[in-house]
Structure formats: C-alpha cells, structure tokens
Design an enzyme around this catalytic site. Structure first.
Site, PDB file in Angstrom:
ATOM      1  N   HIS A 263     -40.978 -11.047 -32.846  1.00  0.00           N
ATOM      2  CA  HIS A 263     -40.217 -11.770 -33.870  1.00  0.00           C
ATOM      3  C   HIS A 263     -40.890 -13.099 -34.215  1.00  0.00           C
ATOM      4  O   HIS A 263     -40.961 -13.484 -35.393  1.00  0.00           O
ATOM      5  CB  HIS A 263     -38.777 -12.009 -33.400  1.00  0.00           C
ATOM      6  CG  HIS A 263     -37.893 -10.825 -33.527  1.00  0.00           C
ATOM      7  ND1 HIS A 263     -37.827  -9.839 -32.568  1.00  0.00           N
ATOM      8  CD2 HIS A 263     -37.036 -10.450 -34.502  1.00  0.00           C
ATOM      9  CE1 HIS A 263     -36.977  -8.917 -32.945  1.00  0.00           C
ATOM     10  NE2 HIS A 263     -36.479  -9.255 -34.120  1.00  0.00           N
TER      11      HIS A 263
ATOM     12  N   ASN B 154     -29.972  -2.260 -34.151  1.00  0.00           N
ATOM     13  CA  ASN B 154     -31.104  -1.552 -34.730  1.00  0.00           C
ATOM     14  C   ASN B 154     -31.501  -0.455 -33.745  1.00  0.00           C
ATOM     15  O   ASN B 154     -32.200  -0.714 -32.776  1.00  0.00           O
ATOM     16  CB  ASN B 154     -32.264  -2.512 -34.984  1.00  0.00           C
ATOM     17  CG  ASN B 154     -33.341  -1.885 -35.830  1.00  0.00           C
ATOM     18  OD1 ASN B 154     -33.508  -0.674 -35.834  1.00  0.00           O
ATOM     19  ND2 ASN B 154     -34.077  -2.715 -36.544  1.00  0.00           N
TER      20      ASN B 154
ATOM     21  N   LYS C 259     -35.039  -5.629 -10.298  1.00  0.00           N
ATOM     22  CA  LYS C 259     -34.231  -4.889 -11.269  1.00  0.00           C
ATOM     23  C   LYS C 259     -34.185  -5.547 -12.642  1.00  0.00           C
ATOM     24  O   LYS C 259     -34.037  -4.876 -13.642  1.00  0.00           O
ATOM     25  CB  LYS C 259     -32.832  -4.692 -10.726  1.00  0.00           C
ATOM     26  CG  LYS C 259     -32.819  -3.806  -9.499  1.00  0.00           C
ATOM     27  CD  LYS C 259     -31.422  -3.374  -9.164  1.00  0.00           C
ATOM     28  CE  LYS C 259     -31.387  -2.607  -7.887  1.00  0.00           C
ATOM     29  NZ  LYS C 259     -31.797  -1.253  -7.937  1.00  0.00           N
TER      30      LYS C 259
ATOM     31  N   HIS D 222     -34.301  -0.499 -30.701  1.00  0.00           N
ATOM     32  CA  HIS D 222     -33.773  -0.358 -29.344  1.00  0.00           C
ATOM     33  C   HIS D 222     -34.396   0.849 -28.637  1.00  0.00           C
ATOM     34  O   HIS D 222     -34.808   0.753 -27.476  1.00  0.00           O
ATOM     35  CB  HIS D 222     -32.253  -0.222 -29.358  1.00  0.00           C
ATOM     36  CG  HIS D 222     -31.679   0.106 -28.023  1.00  0.00           C
ATOM     37  ND1 HIS D 222     -31.388   1.395 -27.647  1.00  0.00           N
ATOM     38  CD2 HIS D 222     -31.384  -0.671 -26.962  1.00  0.00           C
ATOM     39  CE1 HIS D 222     -30.920   1.391 -26.405  1.00  0.00           C
ATOM     40  NE2 HIS D 222     -30.908   0.150 -25.966  1.00  0.00           N
TER      41      HIS D 222
ATOM     42  N   SER E  47     -40.031  -8.405 -27.444  1.00  0.00           N
ATOM     43  CA  SER E  47     -39.285  -8.491 -28.697  1.00  0.00           C
ATOM     44  C   SER E  47     -39.320  -9.899 -29.280  1.00  0.00           C
ATOM     45  O   SER E  47     -39.516 -10.078 -30.485  1.00  0.00           O
ATOM     46  CB  SER E  47     -37.836  -8.053 -28.467  1.00  0.00           C
ATOM     47  OG  SER E  47     -37.116  -8.078 -29.663  1.00  0.00           O
TER      48      SER E  47
END
Length: 154
Positions: A60, A20, A45, A24, A56
């Site tokens: 969801h 997607n 990092k 993204h 995300s």
C-alpha cells in the site's frame, strides 16, 4: 465475489477478511499459509500474521509513493502497526452494535488522520522546495524537516 458485507463488521479481524476477498485470499495463500507451513508459524504463532500485515502495508505504501511521488509512512504506521494491533482487540465471532460503532469510529478517525497527514506533507512539499533532487529528499518528510514553513494564527 469481490467483497462481503464489510460495513457490518464489529472488529477489524472480520473487516480484513471481508473488505477484499481476492486480496485476502492471495495474502492468506501465499504469505500466511506459506509462513505457517515453513515452520515459522508453529514456533511463533503471530509471525505469519505479522508478515501478512508487513507485506500488505509495504505494498500500500509503495502504491502511494508512486501516486504522490514521495515517501510518507502514514499508511505504513497506521495500517501496518495499528491495524495489526486492532486485529487482536475485540471479539472476532460475535457481531455487536457496540463493536460496529467502535469499528466505524476507528475507520473514520484513521481515514481522517491519513488524509490530514498527506495533505500537510503535500503542502510542505509545495511551500518548502529543495534545490537538489535526491533520494534523501524523496524519503525525508518535509513537514518535519523544513524550517521555512511557519504557521501564523491571525
């Protein structure tokens, strides 16, 4: 362009970038890049990537909570934890048939686990109702907390 050829991916790192493009790009621009430029990414990092997966997976899970009217953290665990781990497993640059087969096996088994887990929770919520509606009954998985459901093998 909404998506690229994600079905040819040989790793989850490539899949998350191609399934997607709009999502993204938004996650990269507003979560990853901002976390990196704020200095968090320079010290740790992996922290911007962790933030991307956390945001995300919470989003969801929120959408599933609205749809099912209960909280069951299967997507949060599978996507937020295992999805994050799978990003760092495998070769990101080379496309191999073995990587694509492993990718599809993980996708099918993950989807099966999510469907089975949510089906069991829906079954438990139907067959083990609570008398009072409370915030606790919304968050506690009923397939674990309910003692009234007995599975009998005939």
């Amino acid at each position: 362009m909404f998506y690229k050829d994600w079905w040819n991916c040989s790793s989850f790192a490539v899949y998350y970038k191609t399934w997607n493009i709009l999502v993204h790009d938004w996650l990269y621009t507003y979560i990853f890049k901002d976390a990196w430029e704020s200095g968090l990414g320079r010290k740790f990092k992996a922290l911007p990537t962790i933030l991307v997966f956390l945001v995300s997976s919470i989003f969801h899970e929120y959408m599933l909570c609205i749809s099912f009217h209960f909280f069951f953290p299967a997507v949060l665990v599978l996507f937020g934890i295992f999805g994050f781990v799978f990003v760092f497993i495998g070769n990101r640059k080379k496309t191999t048939p073995v990587g694509n087969v492993l990718f599809w096996m993980a996708m099918m088994s993950g989807t099966g686990i999510i469907v089975a887990a949510y089906s069991m929770e829906v079954y438990a919520r139907i067959n083990c109702p609570v008398m009072e509606k409370s915030l606790r009954s919304f968050f506690i998985p009923r397939n674990i907390a309910c003692n009234a459901i007995r599975f009998q093998w005939n």
